[in-house]
Design a protein around this motif. Structure first.
Motif, short mmCIF file in Angstrom:
data_model
loop_
_atom_site.label_atom_id
_atom_site.label_comp_id
_atom_site.label_asym_id
_atom_site.label_seq_id
_atom_site.Cartn_x
_atom_site.Cartn_y
_atom_site.Cartn_z
N SER A 62 44.24 38.42 34.78
CA SER A 62 43.00 37.68 34.50
C SER A 62 43.38 36.27 34.10
N TRP A 63 42.38 35.35 34.15
CA TRP A 63 42.65 33.94 33.87
C TRP A 63 41.35 33.24 33.50
N CYS A 84 44.94 40.24 45.78
CA CYS A 84 44.44 39.03 45.12
C CYS A 84 44.39 37.86 46.09
N ALA A 85 44.10 38.14 47.36
CA ALA A 85 44.16 37.10 48.38
C ALA A 85 42.95 36.17 48.35
N LEU A 123 37.29 36.37 37.87
CA LEU A 123 38.39 35.78 37.12
C LEU A 123 39.46 36.83 36.83
N SER A 124 39.63 37.76 37.75
CA SER A 124 40.63 38.82 37.60
C SER A 124 40.88 39.45 38.94
N CYS A 125 42.02 40.10 39.06
CA CYS A 125 42.34 40.85 40.28
C CYS A 125 43.52 41.74 39.97
N THR A 126 43.84 42.64 40.90
CA THR A 126 44.97 43.54 40.74
C THR A 126 45.90 43.40 41.93
#
Length: 325
Positions: free
Chosen positions: A83-84, A110-111, A116-119
């Motif tokens: 996350s960011w 996460c392409a 505001l997050s990904c796996t």
């Protein structure tokens, strides 16, 4: 095609034979009124089509700011969850992408994300990756990378079909079910039943456990155990075992097997207690292990004296065998 009521055909669409064309030389961020006319072989021109309005795109050379506060929230053997904090842009931020180890290609999972997050997926176990995140805007401008962070995937979980009792269990202290037998034979003391009947009910039990196990259930097998017990000279003692499975490590015992107790003799020396004494009760069904836990509880169901269970031995080891590959 004609622009804004002009009698002169527009550049790019002055004389085309297809049912489509591209108007060129237009200004950015500008709305135009467009009509189309047809022409026959002798130069007759049709009335104009119904007008439509079209707005050209934005000229935007400015990229978004770099994302900040990138951090790893969770890990598994093959994933890192990130996350960011949001980027900003003079027009809009429409998405983000994460990159691994300096690659220019966005990483799997996460392409192109709008959250505001990904796996990140498809990673190798026990591996450290350098991760950066970039933002992009509607015109395709890409931000500078975030400050790089490191993330390490989880250790490869393993299943060992045979688990050995290691020395050290006591009241309030959970012992270890290890993957190797040990080489310094010892024993743990199983408290007396105190003359009461605790058949089927773990009471003052010694507990041994193995954690973070993964494996595929093999329906052709069953739980087995070999526990070396010594009641010394105590008369009328009976030691009982329960083996429980938490298939995902979530704290829920999904399969619980309680075995009939083993009536010991009052002669010093090790006696062998196995699953052949019979399954007293069982609840739940088997499933695959994924980061799961296996637990052994050992207590005296009857009798007035304590018993010993052999531990950490390379000969006559106390062990359990679980039905997983």
């Amino acid at each position: 095609a004609y622009l804004d009521g002009s009698a002169t055909p527009a550049a790019g669409c002055a004389a085309v034979t297809t049912l489509g064309c591209t108007l060129t030389g237009l200004s950015a961020s500008t709305t135009y009124t467009v009509t189309v006319r047809a022409v026959d072989p002798v130069g007759n021109v049709s009335p104009p089509s119904s007008p439509i309005s079209v707005t050209t795109g934005i000229v935007d050379p400015e990229p978004p700011t770099a994302p900040t506060s990138v951090h790893v929230d969770a890990v598994s053997e093959s994933t890192l969850s990130l996350s960011w904090a949001a980027s900003t842009d003079n027009v809009a931020v429409v998405g983000y992408a994460a990159y691994l180890d300096g690659s220019a290609t966005p990483a799997a999972g996460c392409a192109a994300v709008t959250a505001l997050s990904c796996t990140l997926t498809g990673l190798s176990a026990s591996t450290t990756y350098t991760v950066t995140v970039r933002a992009f805007d509607p015109t395709g401008n890409i931000s500078p990378p975030s400050s790089p962070i490191s993330g390490t995937t989880a250790v490869q979980q393993q299943v060992f079909s045979t688990l050995y009792l290691l020395d050290g269990a006591a009241q309030g202290t959970v012992g270890v079910l290890g993957t190797a037998a040990g080489n310094a034979a010892a024993s743990d003391s199983v408290p007396s039943a105190g003359g009461a009947n605790h058949d089927g009910v773990p009471t003052n039990a010694l507990v041994y456990a193995a954690h973070n196990l993964s494996g595929t259930y093999d329906a052709s097998q069953q739980t087995q155990f070999a526990l070396y017990i010594d009641a010394a000279t105590s008369v009328g003692s009976g030691t009982q075992a329960r083996i429980s499975y938490d298939f995902t490590g979530d704290g829920t015992w999904d399969r619980v097997e309680t075995y009939s107790y083993f009536a010991t003799d009052p002669v010093p020396g090790w006696e062998l207690y196995t699953q052949a004494r019979g399954l007293r009760s069982a609840t739940g069904t088997f499933a695959n292990l994924s980061g799961g836990t296996v637990r052994l509880e050992l207590w005296n169901a009857i009798g007035n004296g304590p018993t010993l269970v052999r531990t950490s031995a390379d000969t006559q080891p106390s062990l359990i065998h679980i039905p997983f590959n």
